[in-house]
Design an enzyme around this catalytic site. Sequence first.
Site, mmCIF file in Angstrom:
data_model
loop_
_atom_site.group_PDB
_atom_site.id
_atom_site.type_symbol
_atom_site.label_atom_id
_atom_site.label_comp_id
_atom_site.label_asym_id
_atom_site.label_seq_id
_atom_site.Cartn_x
_atom_site.Cartn_y
_atom_site.Cartn_z
ATOM 1 N N ASP A 104 7.365 64.127 -12.397
ATOM 2 C CA ASP A 104 8.203 64.010 -13.593
ATOM 3 C C ASP A 104 8.076 65.290 -14.417
ATOM 4 O OD1 ASP A 104 9.873 62.654 -15.356
ATOM 5 O OD2 ASP A 104 8.645 60.849 -15.347
ATOM 6 N N HIS A 114 14.652 70.506 -18.016
ATOM 7 C CA HIS A 114 13.942 69.254 -18.331
ATOM 8 C C HIS A 114 13.127 68.671 -17.191
ATOM 9 C CE1 HIS A 114 15.735 68.262 -22.333
ATOM 10 N NE2 HIS A 114 16.588 69.188 -21.929
HETATM 11 P P1 ADQ Z 1 14.118 60.878 -17.694
HETATM 12 O O1 ADQ Z 1 13.947 61.070 -16.231
HETATM 13 O O2 ADQ Z 1 15.254 60.049 -18.132
HETATM 14 O O3 ADQ Z 1 14.183 62.269 -18.473
HETATM 15 P P2 ADQ Z 1 11.883 60.026 -19.528
HETATM 16 O O4 ADQ Z 1 11.330 61.273 -20.083
HETATM 17 O O5 ADQ Z 1 10.842 58.996 -19.246
HETATM 18 O O6 ADQ Z 1 12.692 60.230 -18.167
HETATM 19 O O7 ADQ Z 1 12.906 59.430 -20.565
HETATM 20 C C1 ADQ Z 1 13.484 58.163 -20.396
HETATM 21 C C2 ADQ Z 1 14.062 57.677 -21.719
HETATM 22 O O8 ADQ Z 1 14.897 56.546 -21.460
HETATM 23 C C3 ADQ Z 1 12.983 57.229 -22.696
HETATM 24 O O9 ADQ Z 1 13.307 57.619 -23.996
HETATM 25 C C4 ADQ Z 1 12.985 55.694 -22.564
HETATM 26 O O10 ADQ Z 1 12.704 55.015 -23.756
HETATM 27 C C5 ADQ Z 1 14.409 55.418 -22.127
HETATM 28 N N1 ADQ Z 1 14.416 54.250 -21.219
HETATM 29 C C6 ADQ Z 1 13.759 54.124 -20.052
HETATM 30 N N2 ADQ Z 1 13.963 52.906 -19.521
HETATM 31 C C7 ADQ Z 1 14.767 52.252 -20.379
HETATM 32 C C8 ADQ Z 1 15.347 50.942 -20.402
HETATM 33 N N3 ADQ Z 1 15.109 50.042 -19.439
HETATM 34 N N4 ADQ Z 1 16.168 50.634 -21.445
HETATM 35 C C9 ADQ Z 1 16.385 51.539 -22.424
HETATM 36 N N5 ADQ Z 1 15.847 52.755 -22.470
HETATM 37 C C10 ADQ Z 1 15.064 53.114 -21.454
HETATM 38 C C11 ADQ Z 1 14.270 63.660 -18.108
HETATM 39 C C12 ADQ Z 1 13.131 64.160 -17.223
HETATM 40 C C13 ADQ Z 1 11.798 63.829 -17.857
HETATM 41 C C14 ADQ Z 1 11.737 64.438 -19.264
HETATM 42 C C15 ADQ Z 1 12.972 64.104 -20.055
HETATM 43 C C16 ADQ Z 1 13.023 64.890 -21.365
HETATM 44 O O11 ADQ Z 1 13.223 63.587 -15.919
HETATM 45 O O12 ADQ Z 1 10.720 64.317 -17.082
HETATM 46 O O13 ADQ Z 1 10.595 63.923 -19.937
HETATM 47 O O14 ADQ Z 1 14.171 64.385 -19.349
HETATM 48 O O15 ADQ Z 1 12.973 66.250 -21.141
#
Ligand code: ADQ
Length: 465
Positions: free
Chosen positions: A368, A161
Site C-alpha cells: 500500500d 499516491h
Molecule cells: P486507497 O487505496 O483508496 O488510497 P486508503 O489510503 O486506505 O486506500 O484510503 C481509503 C479511504 O476510503 C479511507 O479514507 C477510508 O475511510 C475509505 N473507505 C475504505 N473502505 C470504506 C468503506 N467500506 N466505506 C466508506 N469508506 C471507505 C490510495 C492509495 C493509498 C493511499 C491513499 C492516499 O492506494 O495507499 O494511502 O491513496 O494517498
Amino acid sequence: MSVQRLIIMSNRGPYHIHVTKQGIKREKTVGGLVTSILPMVERWGGVWISWGEPEGRYPGSAKPLNFDLHYIGLTPEELQGYYLGLANNALWPLCHYFLGRVHYDNSQWQMYQQVNRKFAKVALEEAQAGDLIWVHDYHLACVPQYLREAQTSNRIVFFWHIPFPAAELFRTLPWRRPFLESLLACDLIGFHVPEFAENFIETAIEVLDAQFKGSSLEYGGRTTQIIARPIGIDYVGVAKQAQSSITEKRVRGLRKTLNGQKIILGVERMDYTKGIVERLQAMEYLLEHHPELRRSITLVQLVTPSRADVEAYRQRKREIDEMVGRINGRFSDGIWVPIRYQYRSFSPAELVAYYRAADIALVTPLRDGLNLVAKEYVASRTQTDGVLILSEFAGVARQLLEALMVNPYSSEDMAGIIVQALQMPKDEQRKRMQAMQDRIKREDINWWAEEFLNQKVCLEDRKDL
Ligand code: ADQ
C-alpha cells in the site's frame, strides 16, 4: 494578475453528480485520494479537474463548495483503454509488485495518452497566471509533458499516491521513457515515504541517465525536486466525530449486537492489494489453532465496492464471498458468527463508530502506498486504547512505528499477532496509541499540504501561504 489557486487534477473527482429536478446533488466518492485532498482544496480554492459524468463545469460558491468542478467525459473506448486497461491492468499491479497480473497493451497506452491530452487541454483552459497545477497519481503521468509542450508557465507539481516500485520492476514497462520524461517535466514530485522516492530516483537514473543533485533530478535542462511526505488526515475532524453523541450511540448499538465479543475490524476497498483473502485465511487458522477464542472474537470486515468493471476485481469478490461463507459455515454455532462481512460503502460517521467500537484494527495490505484507514482508526481512539495491527508492506508502517507489525502473507504470523493484541495490557495499549496519535495529529492534512506547498518551487508563485 496573480490568482494563486490550486488546479487539482485526478482521475476521480470528489463527488458523484446527480442532476435531479431539484437541482444538482453531490455525493462524496470513496477513496484515499479524495479523502485527503478535499480539505485542502476546500481551504485554498481553485478548480478540481477529473473524469466524471455528466461532463461539464460545476461552479462552486463559498457554500457548500469553495472550488469549481470540471468533469471530463470519456468515451467507452477511452475508459476501457486508459482506466480499465493501462491504469488498472498495468500500472496498478506493477506498482504494487504483482507482476503476474500486469498486462501491457500498446493500444491501451495510446488511449492513456489520448486521455491525458484531454486532461492537459482542460487544465490549460482553466489555469490562470500564478495558479499551481497539482496533478495526482498514476492515471495522469503524461499530463505534465503535454502541459510543457503547450509552453505553460504555471508551476506543475505531482503527487504519486501508490508505491513506486524498485527500478528492476518499473523497467519492465514498455513505455518507461516517455512516462518518466513526463514526470520529470514537473517542478516537484512527492511520494509518501523515502523508499518510493529512492526507487523513482534510481529508475530515472537507470532509464534516462538523469543526474541526481541534492534533492533534485536534472534532466533535459529542467530540475525536478523530489520529496517524501506521508499524506495526513483531518485529525481534529475525525477525533471530533469520534466523540460525538451520535457516535457514542452507534458504538453502544454495535457492541450490543456483538454480545460483548472482542471486535477485530477490517475496512477497505475491494482490491487484491488490500490482503482481504489472506486476512480471512489467517482468521481461519486462528480459529482452528485457538479453539478457546471461538465465541469470544468477531472479525467485522467492511468492504466498499471498487473497480467492479474489472474482471480481476469481480473474481476477487466471488472468492471472498465464498471464503466468508465457508469459514462461517465451519465455525458458527447458531448464535455466534466469526465473520461479519458487509459489502457496501459507509459514511465517514458510520466508519468512525466502527473504529471506536473495535478493540483491534487489522490493516494488512499486501502492499500500500500509505493507508489512511490505519490513521483514521488511531485518530478515532479518543480513549487512547485499542491495538493497531499493521502490515510491514504499507507505507504507513514507516510512520506508525508503535503498531504491531505483521507479515500479511503468513497466517501463522497474523494469528500470533492477533493473540498478542488480545492479551495486550491497557497500559501498553495507551502508551502505543498515544505515541501514534501525537505523531499523526502533528503530521495532519494541513501539515502535509503546507510541507508540500511551502517547498521553494511552489512558493515562488504562491505568496499567500
Ligand atoms: P486507497 O487505496 O483508496 O488510497 P486508503 O489510503 O486506505 O486506500 O484510503 C481509503 C479511504 O476510503 C479511507 O479514507 C477510508 O475511510 C475509505 N473507505 C475504505 N473502505 C470504506 C468503506 N467500506 N466505506 C466508506 N469508506 C471507505 C490510495 C492509495 C493509498 C493511499 C491513499 C492516499 O492506494 O495507499 O494511502 O491513496 O494517498
